[in-house]
Design a protein around this motif. Structure first.
Motif, PDB file in Angstrom:
ATOM      1  N   ARG A   1       8.594  10.282  15.737  1.00  0.00           N
ATOM      2  CA  ARG A   1       7.697  10.147  14.567  1.00  0.00           C
ATOM      3  C   ARG A   1       6.683  11.295  14.545  1.00  0.00           C
ATOM      4  N   LYS A   2       6.153  11.649  15.703  1.00  0.00           N
ATOM      5  CA  LYS A   2       5.216  12.787  15.807  1.00  0.00           C
ATOM      6  C   LYS A   2       5.921  14.071  15.372  1.00  0.00           C
ATOM      7  N   ARG A   3       7.165  14.226  15.809  1.00  0.00           N
ATOM      8  CA  ARG A   3       7.935  15.425  15.472  1.00  0.00           C
ATOM      9  C   ARG A   3       8.181  15.511  13.956  1.00  0.00           C
ATOM     10  N   MET A   4       8.421  14.355  13.353  1.00  0.00           N
ATOM     11  CA  MET A   4       8.629  14.316  11.894  1.00  0.00           C
ATOM     12  C   MET A   4       7.344  14.737  11.163  1.00  0.00           C
ATOM     13  N   GLU A   5       6.217  14.264  11.677  1.00  0.00           N
ATOM     14  CA  GLU A   5       4.928  14.613  11.054  1.00  0.00           C
ATOM     15  C   GLU A   5       4.683  16.121  11.159  1.00  0.00           C
ATOM     16  N   SER A   6       4.929  16.689  12.335  1.00  0.00           N
ATOM     17  CA  SER A   6       4.727  18.135  12.520  1.00  0.00           C
ATOM     18  C   SER A   6       5.653  18.910  11.596  1.00  0.00           C
ATOM     19  N   PHE A   7       6.883  18.417  11.468  1.00  0.00           N
ATOM     20  CA  PHE A   7       7.864  19.094  10.611  1.00  0.00           C
ATOM     21  C   PHE A   7       7.355  19.147   9.162  1.00  0.00           C
ATOM     22  N   ILE A   8       6.935  18.001   8.646  1.00  0.00           N
ATOM     23  CA  ILE A   8       6.539  17.972   7.222  1.00  0.00           C
ATOM     24  C   ILE A   8       5.216  18.720   7.017  1.00  0.00           C
ATOM     25  N   ASP A   9       4.347  18.680   8.011  1.00  0.00           N
ATOM     26  CA  ASP A   9       3.074  19.403   7.877  1.00  0.00           C
ATOM     27  C   ASP A   9       3.300  20.911   7.819  1.00  0.00           C
ATOM     28  N   ALA A  10       4.441  21.360   8.355  1.00  0.00           N
ATOM     29  CA  ALA A  10       4.695  22.799   8.405  1.00  0.00           C
ATOM     30  C   ALA A  10       5.473  23.324   7.200  1.00  0.00           C
ATOM     31  N   VAL A  11       6.022  22.436   6.394  1.00  0.00           N
ATOM     32  CA  VAL A  11       6.827  22.960   5.254  1.00  0.00           C
ATOM     33  C   VAL A  11       5.924  23.261   4.045  1.00  0.00           C
TER      34      VAL A  11
ATOM     35  N   VAL B   1       0.846  -1.198   0.000  1.00  0.00           N
ATOM     36  CA  VAL B   1       0.000   0.000   0.000  1.00  0.00           C
ATOM     37  C   VAL B   1       0.883   1.250   0.000  1.00  0.00           C
ATOM     38  N   ASP B   2       0.305   2.373  -0.454  1.00  0.00           N
ATOM     39  CA  ASP B   2       1.046   3.639  -0.446  1.00  0.00           C
ATOM     40  C   ASP B   2       1.033   4.247   0.958  1.00  0.00           C
ATOM     41  N   TYR B   3       2.182   4.729   1.379  1.00  0.00           N
ATOM     42  CA  TYR B   3       2.311   5.362   2.691  1.00  0.00           C
ATOM     43  C   TYR B   3       3.578   6.192   2.649  1.00  0.00           C
ATOM     44  N   ALA B   4       3.489   7.430   3.113  1.00  0.00           N
ATOM     45  CA  ALA B   4       4.666   8.307   3.102  1.00  0.00           C
ATOM     46  C   ALA B   4       4.472   9.355   4.179  1.00  0.00           C
ATOM     47  N   LEU B   5       5.547  10.044   4.522  1.00  0.00           N
ATOM     48  CA  LEU B   5       5.476  11.024   5.612  1.00  0.00           C
ATOM     49  C   LEU B   5       4.382  12.061   5.362  1.00  0.00           C
ATOM     50  N   ASP B   6       4.130  12.389   4.107  1.00  0.00           N
ATOM     51  CA  ASP B   6       3.077  13.368   3.802  1.00  0.00           C
ATOM     52  C   ASP B   6       1.806  12.704   3.248  1.00  0.00           C
ATOM     53  N   ASN B   7       1.710  11.391   3.377  1.00  0.00           N
ATOM     54  CA  ASN B   7       0.547  10.638   2.866  1.00  0.00           C
ATOM     55  C   ASN B   7       0.295   9.501   3.850  1.00  0.00           C
ATOM     56  N   ARG B   8      -0.336   9.861   5.000  1.00  0.00           N
ATOM     57  CA  ARG B   8      -0.314   8.942   6.140  1.00  0.00           C
ATOM     58  C   ARG B   8      -1.626   8.203   6.364  1.00  0.00           C
ATOM     59  N   ASN B   9      -2.560   8.313   5.427  1.00  0.00           N
ATOM     60  CA  ASN B   9      -3.882   7.739   5.692  1.00  0.00           C
ATOM     61  C   ASN B   9      -3.847   6.232   5.914  1.00  0.00           C
ATOM     62  N   ALA B  10      -3.001   5.531   5.172  1.00  0.00           N
ATOM     63  CA  ALA B  10      -2.945   4.072   5.354  1.00  0.00           C
ATOM     64  C   ALA B  10      -2.497   3.717   6.770  1.00  0.00           C
ATOM     65  N   GLY B  11      -1.769   4.624   7.413  1.00  0.00           N
ATOM     66  CA  GLY B  11      -1.262   4.370   8.764  1.00  0.00           C
ATOM     67  C   GLY B  11      -2.361   4.260   9.798  1.00  0.00           C
ATOM     68  N   ASP B  12      -3.490   4.886   9.513  1.00  0.00           N
ATOM     69  CA  ASP B  12      -4.585   4.881  10.489  1.00  0.00           C
ATOM     70  C   ASP B  12      -5.513   3.686  10.330  1.00  0.00           C
ATOM     71  N   ARG B  13      -5.542   3.110   9.139  1.00  0.00           N
ATOM     72  CA  ARG B  13      -6.547   2.044   8.940  1.00  0.00           C
ATOM     73  C   ARG B  13      -5.937   0.767   8.362  1.00  0.00           C
ATOM     74  N   ILE B  14      -5.263   0.864   7.218  1.00  0.00           N
ATOM     75  CA  ILE B  14      -4.771  -0.364   6.571  1.00  0.00           C
ATOM     76  C   ILE B  14      -3.656  -1.019   7.405  1.00  0.00           C
ATOM     77  N   LEU B  15      -2.721  -0.207   7.889  1.00  0.00           N
ATOM     78  CA  LEU B  15      -1.569  -0.806   8.581  1.00  0.00           C
ATOM     79  C   LEU B  15      -1.963  -1.502   9.888  1.00  0.00           C
ATOM     80  N   PRO B  16      -2.814  -0.883  10.731  1.00  0.00           N
ATOM     81  CA  PRO B  16      -3.232  -1.615  11.940  1.00  0.00           C
ATOM     82  C   PRO B  16      -3.982  -2.908  11.611  1.00  0.00           C
TER      83      PRO B  16
END
Ligand SMILES: NC(=O)c1ccc[n+]([C@@H]2O[C@H](COP(=O)([O-])OP(=O)(O)OC[C@H]3O[C@@H](n4cnc5c(N)ncnc54)[C@H](OP(=O)(O)O)[C@@H]3O)[C@@H](O)[C@H]2O)c1
Length: 306
Positions: A296-306, A196-211
């Motif tokens: 990991r949270k810090r990485m997400e905040s970082f990319i969300d801010a760029v 499945v597709d998953y990336a630091l700026d494309n995290r939707n699979a992390g909430d549903r498919i991966l678990p």
């Protein structure tokens, strides 16, 4: 086995941790690459693989094959193993088959491809073509591409697995609008792998498919780990933050890949790479420490801010 606390596991790296949790199942391997187990077998694979979409698709001249050969050679020398392809990627399967055969490294490579066509007989023919193009008698993983005729092809894949011609079966998608149907297949079928597709700026699979994959005991291969070029464009001209050193990260590619492979449900990522220096860089993400939940949270905040 003695119990180990979480901090010690992180310091050891997930590969070593996987080794400790799977006694007797680790094969001899080049030192250093983090590996994770495929839940259905316990076999471990390095957490960074190699994708062959696009750059391997239109290759006929020897001059165009040379950098790809160097990439696969470097990848393998550094301990890389998983190569992901598809019969729909133009010349990719043929090029991979020729290079792996020419380098004499088939026993070190985990070959993954797909079935991507409508109809049982067409699927069987396409799979036979993959064996020929990949120059192998055994394919490690075949997955149904983008849910195309899933039920029909899963039956064929199960028969091939029972006959010992393929080792693992699975399904793939890279489209969020397929996630619901994808989850339905994951819930009703027994699969070794999902992709499945998953990336630091494309995290939707992390909430549903991966678990769900973790719950169902399915290995996870990640496609589009850089969103093609998207993530590199997002950080263009920026320095890595100082705290990237806390998880032994030396480049943006490693930043993006370490985020992915530190997800507890992810088994490996398959970044597309057609340059030997990319192989060195990307396999660096399979070494050293991985980010913990706070990083990991810090990485997400970082990319969300760029
Ligand atoms: N549904 C599916 O089953 C599906 C769908 C999509 C993809 N996939 C699989 O996933 C794989 C990955 O997808 P992708 O290749 O399209 O996209 P990607 O892995 O997100 O991005 C690959 C691109 O990133 C750049 N890159 C790679 N390593 C780099 C490095 N160390 N430093 C800087 N740039 C780097 C390269 O760009 P340049 O070449 O421009 O330098 C490369 O072409 C595919 O190859 C395929 O195997 C499967």
């Amino acid at each position: 086995m003695a119990r180990i606390d979480r901090r010690t596991l992180l310091a050891m790296g997930a590969g070593a941790a996987a080794a400790m949790t799977m006694p007797g199942q680790m094969k001899a391997q080049p030192a250093g690459l983090i590996r994770k187990p495929i839940p259905s077998s316990g076999e471990t694979i390095p957490v960074v693989g190699l994708g062959t979409a696009r750059r391997y698709e239109s290759v006929t001249a020897d001059a165009d094959k040379a950098p790809l050969r160097e990439t696969v050679k470097r990848f393998s020398e550094l301990g890389g193993s998983v190569i992901d392809s598809s019969p729909t990627y133009g010349t990719a399967e043929e090029v991979v088959g020729e290079i792996v055969d020419g380098l004499g490294i088939r026993d070190r490579i985990f070959l993954a491809t797909k079935v991507s066509i409508a109809g049982r007989e067409a699927g069987v023919a396409q799979i036979e073509q993959s064996f020929k193009r990949l120059r192998t008698t055994k394919i490690d993983l075949i997955a149904v591409h983008n849910l195309r005729d899933t039920d029909v092809h899963l039956k064929t894949l199960r028969d091939l697995k029972a006959a010992g011609r393929i080792r693992y079966i699975g399904i793939t998608t890279s489209f969020e609008n397929q996630y619901e149907a994808f989850e339905a297949v994951m819930k009703r079928e027994t699969l070794d792998f999902i992709q499945v597709d998953y990336a630091l700026d494309n995290r939707n699979a992390g909430d549903r498919i991966l678990p769900l994959a973790k719950e169902r005991g399915m290995a996870v291969m990640i496609n589009l780990p850089f969103g093609r070029g998207r993530l590199f464009n997002a950080v263009q001209g920026r320095q890595l933050p100082d705290w990237a050193a806390e998880f032994d990260c030396k480049s943006w590619a490693q930043f993006f890949l370490k985020y992915i492979v530190s997800h507890e449900a992810v088994t490996c990522a398959a970044p597309g790479m057609a340059k030997a220096e990319y192989a060195t860089d990307n396999l660096g993400a399979a070494q050293g420490r991985l980010p913990d939940a706070a990083l990991r949270k810090r990485m997400e905040s970082f990319i969300d801010a760029v």
